[in-house]
Structures are given as structure tokens and as C-alpha cells.
Design an enzyme around this catalytic site. Structure first.
Site, PDB file in Angstrom:
ATOM      1  N   GLN A   1     -61.732  46.324 -53.526  1.00  0.00           N
ATOM      2  CA  GLN A   1     -60.741  47.073 -54.295  1.00  0.00           C
ATOM      3  C   GLN A   1     -61.064  48.553 -54.226  1.00  0.00           C
ATOM      4  OE1 GLN A   1     -60.807  46.125 -58.445  1.00  0.00           O
ATOM      5  NE2 GLN A   1     -58.948  47.242 -58.932  1.00  0.00           N
ATOM      6  N   GLY A   2     -60.197  49.356 -53.628  1.00  0.00           N
ATOM      7  CA  GLY A   2     -60.417  50.787 -53.482  1.00  0.00           C
ATOM      8  C   GLY A   2     -59.650  51.580 -54.522  1.00  0.00           C
TER       9      GLY A   2
ATOM     10  N   SER B   1     -61.527  53.242 -57.877  1.00  0.00           N
ATOM     11  CA  SER B   1     -62.344  54.294 -58.486  1.00  0.00           C
ATOM     12  C   SER B   1     -62.862  55.282 -57.445  1.00  0.00           C
ATOM     13  CB  SER B   1     -63.537  53.681 -59.225  1.00  0.00           C
ATOM     14  OG  SER B   1     -63.112  52.921 -60.328  1.00  0.00           O
TER      15      SER B   1
ATOM     16  N   GLU C   1     -64.652  52.536 -74.085  1.00  0.00           N
ATOM     17  CA  GLU C   1     -63.995  53.630 -74.794  1.00  0.00           C
ATOM     18  C   GLU C   1     -62.500  53.681 -74.447  1.00  0.00           C
ATOM     19  OE1 GLU C   1     -68.309  54.465 -74.468  1.00  0.00           O
ATOM     20  OE2 GLU C   1     -66.768  53.846 -73.045  1.00  0.00           O
TER      21      GLU C   1
ATOM     22  N   GLU D   1     -57.459  41.942 -63.804  1.00  0.00           N
ATOM     23  CA  GLU D   1     -58.884  42.271 -63.758  1.00  0.00           C
ATOM     24  C   GLU D   1     -59.496  42.317 -65.150  1.00  0.00           C
ATOM     25  OE1 GLU D   1     -61.807  45.599 -61.687  1.00  0.00           O
ATOM     26  OE2 GLU D   1     -59.674  46.001 -61.917  1.00  0.00           O
TER      27      GLU D   1
END
Length: 383
Positions: free
Chosen positions: A130-131, A133, A362, A248
Site C-alpha cells: 500500500q503506497g 504514507s 489522536e 483497514e
């Protein structure tokens, strides 16, 4: 017909079917050496397990039959994963394909794309990473800078991705890249399928704090992908990525977390409680909390099976399972079980990432506050 409730008699029959198959199918080496396997040994067992799941009809339980699945539902899918976790079965290596790339292609891909990729995903023949971040775009994913420029019938890609799990084994990347203007943020992103084994793609290992190599940096320097491998419309990748992130953060990867949690509880019960009073004292509490997490997932799935496609529960589940697994391994690492001290300390370091992956706690709490509870957006003027 897929079940709409865990109380459906057909689900009981399915549980018996799954239990009988797993009793003989789980590799002996996995049962006997799970905590002592080298990474290469673990990868090979998981790669073979993908094919075993497909051959037995368990690789795509909730996928429609037209895409090679069994046409069942999310309840059967979860039931299989729940039983597999309790019986200490391996996790397949192709989870990014099954849980992320597959749903994106099914919901937003062309018929040609579906025919090309979905069967190979289910069989474990092609692995995916998975590209998403980047070094400067993690929680604020809309600020990513990797760019794909259209040149005739191809996109040429320039940029860098990070925390790319198992990129070193992957054949394809589910890539989110900027195709719009530099300041377009989420309005200028596109999702595309990019072959990993080509000039212009460099995978560099990121060795984590435990000394293992799951994560990678991936550099794209003129790598290409065909324009017909765009998933959805150009500049509308943010919409498509919502499908992926919901899977996810929610019950998809939550089921994987349940597998880990059940594994720790088995070690606590079978070995550690007798030698570690601190672990023995909190074992009933942790059993209850894991069961409550399981119940949350089941409740969410019954809503989905009944037609409620809202992703509101995803953020709640993500916070719950990621923080619970950290709390459990922290107690285990310092709880005085001499037989597994090294194992638990390694896992304590490994699970530091649990509250970061798939969106930090967060960020998830902001989502819960704003989208679930309806509170004002962070930084907005007070009433």
C-alpha cells in the site's frame, strides 16, 4: 444467502465446517514453532497458507462469486477469522490484496481490471503493498507529494512512500499520488495500480526496533503505470481511498488484531499465569476486554449485513484494539514470566507502532469526536 445475524443457524453450521477444516489444515510447523520461526520461514508458511485457503474455498468468503469468492457475507468472513484466531492458524501473506486492493478494485475498478487482478489476489499469486504514507504526509495524508504525470497512455511517477509493509515481496502497489495542482490537497489525488518490478522503483528496508524488516521506503523515479490502471476517475482518488481506509481501520484489520490478542491470552493461560502473579491477577480482565472487542466487531458487522454501510465504527475499533494490544504486551514484558521475557519485550517494541499504523490514535479520536459524536471540529471557534 449471506447471514445477517450471528444467531443464524447457517452460521453454526459454517462454524462446524471451518473448525473441522482447520483441525487438520494448520501446518504442524506453525503450531509447534510459531514464536521461534525466522522471518523467511514465517513468510513461506504464510505464502503457502494463502493457496491452501483458496483451494479450500476460504480465501474470499465475502467476495461475490463473479469475482471468485463464495458469495457469503461479512458475518461468515469474521466467523472464519475468529475461529482461525482461536485455533492459532497462520495469517495469509496477501492481506493487503484481500483486504485493501481487492475491495477497491471490486467497487471502483473496470471489468477488465477486475478480471485481471482479483483471481490472482485470491490465489495468493500476486502480492500487494500500500503506497499511501510519505515522510511528510502520514496523518495528514491529503498533503502527500508523490506525483503522477500523464504522458500519453502512461503515468510517470516521481516521489517517495514510507512504512510500506512487505514491499520487498510485492508485485503491485496500490498507490495514491497527486495528479492535480500542487495545492489541490485531496481534490487532486488519484489511486492507481503500479507494478513494483520495473526500473524506477527502488525498495529500501526500514529495520524496525526489534531488528526485523517488515517496513520499507519505496522511491519512484520515473516509474510508469498504464492509464487504464487508474482506479476510479483521475483526481478522485480520495473518494476511492475512503473504501480502503474503512477496511483497514475497521473489522478487517481488527480481525487480525484479534488473532494476536487471542495468541497472547493463550500464552498467559497455558504458561505465564502460573509463574507471574501480576499476569494472573489481570488475566480475567483481559479476557473480558478481548471478548468485548469481539462483541463490538460482531455488532458492527451485523449492522453492515443489515445494510448500514456507515464507517462510523471503524475509528472506535481501531483505537480499541491498538491500545489494548499495547497494554497487554506491556504487562507481559514487565509481569515476571521468566519463560517468555524475551518474546514479550520484543513484542512490546513491535507493538509501539499499533497506535500509529492505519491512522494515529489522536487522529482517530478526532474522527470519533467530529463524525460520530458531532462535536465541533478541532480548532473551530467556540460557541
Amino acid at each position: 444467502m449471506p447471514a445477517t445475524s450471528f444467531a443464524d443457524p447457517a452460521v453454526d453450521e459454517f462454524r462446524r465446517e471451518v473448525t473441522a477444516w482447520l483441525t487438520t489444515a494448520i501446518p504442524a510447523e506453525w503450531r509447534e514453532r510459531r514464536n521461534d520461526l525466522t522471518m523467511d520461514e514465517e513468510i513461506e508458511i504464510r505464502r503457502v497458507w494463502d493457496r491452501q485457503l483458496f483451494d479450500a474455498g476460504y480465501a474470499g468468503l465475502s467476495w461475490p462469486e463473479q469475482f471468485g469468492g463464495r458469495g457469503l457475507g461479512v458475518i461468515e468472513d469474521f466467523t472464519f477469522n475468529d475461529i482461525a484466531a482461536r485455533m492459532d492458524a497462520p495469517e495469509g501473506l496477501g492481506r493487503v490484496g484481500r483486504l485493501l486492493a481487492g475491495p477497491a478494485i471490486m467497487h471502483h475498478g473496470t471489468p477488465e481490471m477486475q478480471a485481471r487482478f482479483l483471481p490472482a489476489i485470491l490465489k495468493g499469486e500476486e502480492l500487494w503493498c500500500q503506497g499511501f504514507s510519505e515522510p511528510g504526509a502520514g496523518s495528514d495524508l491529503a498533503s502527500l507529494g508523490t506525483r503522477a504525470v500523464r504522458d500519453g497512455d502512461v503515468y510517470r511517477i516521481q516521489g517517495q512512500k514510507v512504512w510500506t509493509t512487505y514491499a520487498q515481496f510485492s508485485d503491485w502497489c496500490l498507490l495514491l499520488a497527486r495528479t492535480g495542482a500542487a495545492g489541490s490537497r485531496s481534490r487532486g489525488l488519484s489511486l492507481m495500480l503500479v507494478p513494483m518490478r520495473q526500473p524506477g522503483v527502488e525498495v529500501r528496508p526500514l529495520i524496525n526496533i526489534t531488528g526485523t524488516h517488515e517496513f520499507n521506503e519505496v522511491f519512484f523515479d520515473g516509474a510508469e503505470t498504464s492509464t487504464d490502471l487508474l482506479v476510479g476517475a483521475e483526481d478522485e482518488g480520495w473518494l476511492v481511498s475512503g473504501t480502503i481506509l474503512t477496511h483497514e481501520r475497521g473489522v478487517g484489520f481488527g480481525a487480525i488484531a484479534l488473532n494476536q490478542l487471542h495468541g497472547y491470552l493463550r500464552l498467559f493461560t497455558d504458561h505465564c499465569a502460573a509463574h507471574a502473579p501480576a499476569i494472573a491477577a489481570r488475566l480475567p480482565e483481559f479476557v473480558t476486554r478481548v471478548e468485548l472487542l469481539r462483541w463490538q466487531m460482531m455488532r458492527s458487522l451485523e449492522k453492515m449485513a443489515g445494510g448500514d454501510a456507515s464507517p462510523r465504527s471503524s475509528a472506535v475499533l481501531k483505537v480499541t484494539w491498538s491500545e489494548l494490544v499495547q497494554e497487554i504486551v506491556h504487562l507481559a514484558a514487565f509481569g515476571g514470566c521468566p519463560e517468555h521475557t524475551d518474546l514479550y519485550r520484543t513484542r512490546l517494541l513491535f507493538h509501539r507502532a499499533s497506535t500509529i499504523v492505519s491512522g494515529t490514535s489522536e487522529i482517530q479520536r478526532n474522527i470519533i469526536g467530529e463524525r460520530v459524536l458531532g462535536l465541533p471540529r478541532e480548532g473551530s471557534a467556540k460557541a
